[in-house]
Motif scaffolding. Structure first.
Motif, PDB file in Angstrom:
ATOM      1  N   ALA A  80     -75.230 -73.288  -1.015  1.00 33.49           N
ATOM      2  CA  ALA A  80     -75.677 -73.003   0.354  1.00 33.49           C
ATOM      3  C   ALA A  80     -74.524 -72.538   1.239  1.00 33.49           C
ATOM      4  O   ALA A  80     -74.736 -71.795   2.201  1.00 33.49           O
ATOM      5  CB  ALA A  80     -76.341 -74.243   0.954  1.00 33.49           C
ATOM      6  N   GLU A  81     -73.291 -72.963   0.909  1.00 37.20           N
ATOM      7  CA  GLU A  81     -72.137 -72.575   1.729  1.00 37.20           C
ATOM      8  C   GLU A  81     -71.901 -71.066   1.713  1.00 37.20           C
ATOM      9  O   GLU A  81     -71.236 -70.529   2.611  1.00 37.20           O
ATOM     10  CB  GLU A  81     -70.868 -73.277   1.243  1.00 37.20           C
ATOM     11  N   LEU A  82     -72.431 -70.390   0.696  1.00 36.49           N
ATOM     12  CA  LEU A  82     -72.251 -68.937   0.581  1.00 36.49           C
ATOM     13  C   LEU A  82     -73.418 -68.156   1.186  1.00 36.49           C
ATOM     14  O   LEU A  82     -73.430 -66.931   1.144  1.00 36.49           O
ATOM     15  CB  LEU A  82     -72.105 -68.550  -0.894  1.00 36.49           C
ATOM     16  N   ARG A 128     -67.801 -73.493   6.612  1.00 37.38           N
ATOM     17  CA  ARG A 128     -68.486 -73.777   5.349  1.00 37.38           C
ATOM     18  C   ARG A 128     -67.887 -72.996   4.180  1.00 37.38           C
ATOM     19  O   ARG A 128     -67.766 -73.529   3.073  1.00 37.38           O
ATOM     20  CB  ARG A 128     -69.994 -73.573   5.471  1.00 37.38           C
ATOM     21  N   ILE A 129     -67.510 -71.735   4.387  1.00 38.55           N
ATOM     22  CA  ILE A 129     -66.933 -70.970   3.273  1.00 38.55           C
ATOM     23  C   ILE A 129     -65.541 -71.481   2.927  1.00 38.55           C
ATOM     24  O   ILE A 129     -65.187 -71.628   1.746  1.00 38.55           O
ATOM     25  CB  ILE A 129     -66.927 -69.436   3.569  1.00 38.55           C
ATOM     26  N   LEU A 132     -65.801 -74.802   1.059  1.00 42.03           N
ATOM     27  CA  LEU A 132     -66.203 -74.566  -0.323  1.00 42.03           C
ATOM     28  C   LEU A 132     -64.998 -74.100  -1.159  1.00 42.03           C
ATOM     29  O   LEU A 132     -64.760 -74.611  -2.262  1.00 42.03           O
ATOM     30  CB  LEU A 132     -67.321 -73.531  -0.391  1.00 42.03           C
ATOM     31  N   MET A 133     -64.266 -73.126  -0.652  1.00 36.54           N
ATOM     32  CA  MET A 133     -63.118 -72.602  -1.390  1.00 36.54           C
ATOM     33  C   MET A 133     -62.078 -73.686  -1.641  1.00 36.54           C
ATOM     34  O   MET A 133     -61.502 -73.771  -2.731  1.00 36.54           O
ATOM     35  CB  MET A 133     -62.518 -71.400  -0.658  1.00 36.54           C
ATOM     36  N   ASN A 134     -61.849 -74.542  -0.661  1.00 36.93           N
ATOM     37  CA  ASN A 134     -60.886 -75.634  -0.847  1.00 36.93           C
ATOM     38  C   ASN A 134     -61.342 -76.588  -1.946  1.00 36.93           C
ATOM     39  O   ASN A 134     -60.546 -77.041  -2.776  1.00 36.93           O
ATOM     40  CB  ASN A 134     -60.667 -76.386   0.463  1.00 36.93           C
ATOM     41  N   GLY A 135     -62.633 -76.893  -1.957  1.00 36.19           N
ATOM     42  CA  GLY A 135     -63.167 -77.777  -2.984  1.00 36.19           C
ATOM     43  C   GLY A 135     -63.093 -77.166  -4.370  1.00 36.19           C
ATOM     44  O   GLY A 135     -62.738 -77.842  -5.347  1.00 36.19           O
ATOM     45  N   ILE A 154     -67.866 -63.357   4.076  1.00 29.08           N
ATOM     46  CA  ILE A 154     -66.585 -62.926   3.505  1.00 29.08           C
ATOM     47  C   ILE A 154     -65.595 -62.608   4.619  1.00 29.08           C
ATOM     48  O   ILE A 154     -64.413 -62.973   4.548  1.00 29.08           O
ATOM     49  CB  ILE A 154     -66.794 -61.728   2.569  1.00 29.08           C
ATOM     50  N   LYS A 155     -66.066 -61.947   5.673  1.00 32.53           N
ATOM     51  CA  LYS A 155     -65.179 -61.646   6.808  1.00 32.53           C
ATOM     52  C   LYS A 155     -64.614 -62.919   7.428  1.00 32.53           C
ATOM     53  O   LYS A 155     -63.436 -62.971   7.807  1.00 32.53           O
ATOM     54  CB  LYS A 155     -65.943 -60.848   7.861  1.00 32.53           C
ATOM     55  N   ALA A 156     -65.442 -63.955   7.519  1.00 34.57           N
ATOM     56  CA  ALA A 156     -64.984 -65.222   8.095  1.00 34.57           C
ATOM     57  C   ALA A 156     -63.858 -65.809   7.260  1.00 34.57           C
ATOM     58  O   ALA A 156     -62.869 -66.325   7.801  1.00 34.57           O
ATOM     59  CB  ALA A 156     -66.150 -66.203   8.201  1.00 34.57           C
TER      60      ALA A 156
END
Length: 198
Positions: A80-82, A128-129, A132-135, A154-156
């Motif tokens: 969902a984060e994506l 949220r993005i 997610l990437m950190n996790g 992606i811009k965020a």
């Protein structure tokens, strides 16, 4: 130890650019988009992809399948984060319709503070993005991961990596079926490639 992220915008759906798809159901890839997705598969096959994470939207899942097949990844994880920004009542409206809406103009003119009708802000999307990437980085050290998502999401992430305010997201493009590469480690993150065509 680092993790390489390939942030991939979904391939083109029919009438991309004419209306705001948002989280509408049934927005699928057109013929051009299906061809783009196959090209993405060929491009990503040159990488060693350990995992593929994907937005819940049909168009992102249809983009992810050829990549998974080409890279030998058996499972696509839906996250969902994506997901696309929750545009609420704006979803499905043409951009001509939206341009007559003062709140839509405020969203584009004051992206730092503005909220969509559902209440989501660009900072919410960024949180949220990035979370997610950190996790994923904790679990996938020294691996490559593909994230199939949407332009503003992606811009965020790119704005966070470059230290730009999220309102500066209009200063660069994220095209359909493009690949943006970010490397992340304990020292932080850096942008390797932006908006690469497959």
């Amino acid at each position: 130890m680092t993790t390489t992220f390939f942030l991939i915008r979904h391939a083109a759906h029919d009438n991309v650019g004419s209306y705001l798809a948002g989280r509408m159901a049934g927005v699928c890839l057109g013929e051009a988009g299906k061809a783009q997705a196959e090209q993405l598969g060929g491009r990503m096959a040159r990488e060693t992809i350990a995992a593929i994470l994907c937005s819940p939207r049909e168009r992102t899942q249809e983009t992810a399948v050829p990549i998974a097949l080409a890279c030998g990844v058996g499972e696509i994880a839906i996250r969902a984060e994506l997901d696309e920004i929750d545009f609420g009542d704006w979803s499905g409206k043409t951009f001509d319709e939206l341009n007559g809406d003062a709140s839509w103009r405020a969203w584009n003119d004051q992206r730092q503070e503005a909220r969509t009708p559902s209440g989501e802000t660009m900072l919410d999307v960024q949180e949220r993005i990035v979370s997610l990437m950190n996790g994923v980085r904790e679990l996938r050290q020294n691996q490559c991961v593909a994230l199939i998502s949407h332009a503003d999401v992606i811009k965020a992430a790119v704005c966070k990596v470059l230290g730009l305010p999220v309102g500066d997201c209009f200063r660069f493009d994220i095209d359909p079926a493009s690949i943006t590469t970010i490397v992340s480690g304990d020292w932080g993150s850096k942008l390797l490639r932006l908006n690469e065509a497959a």
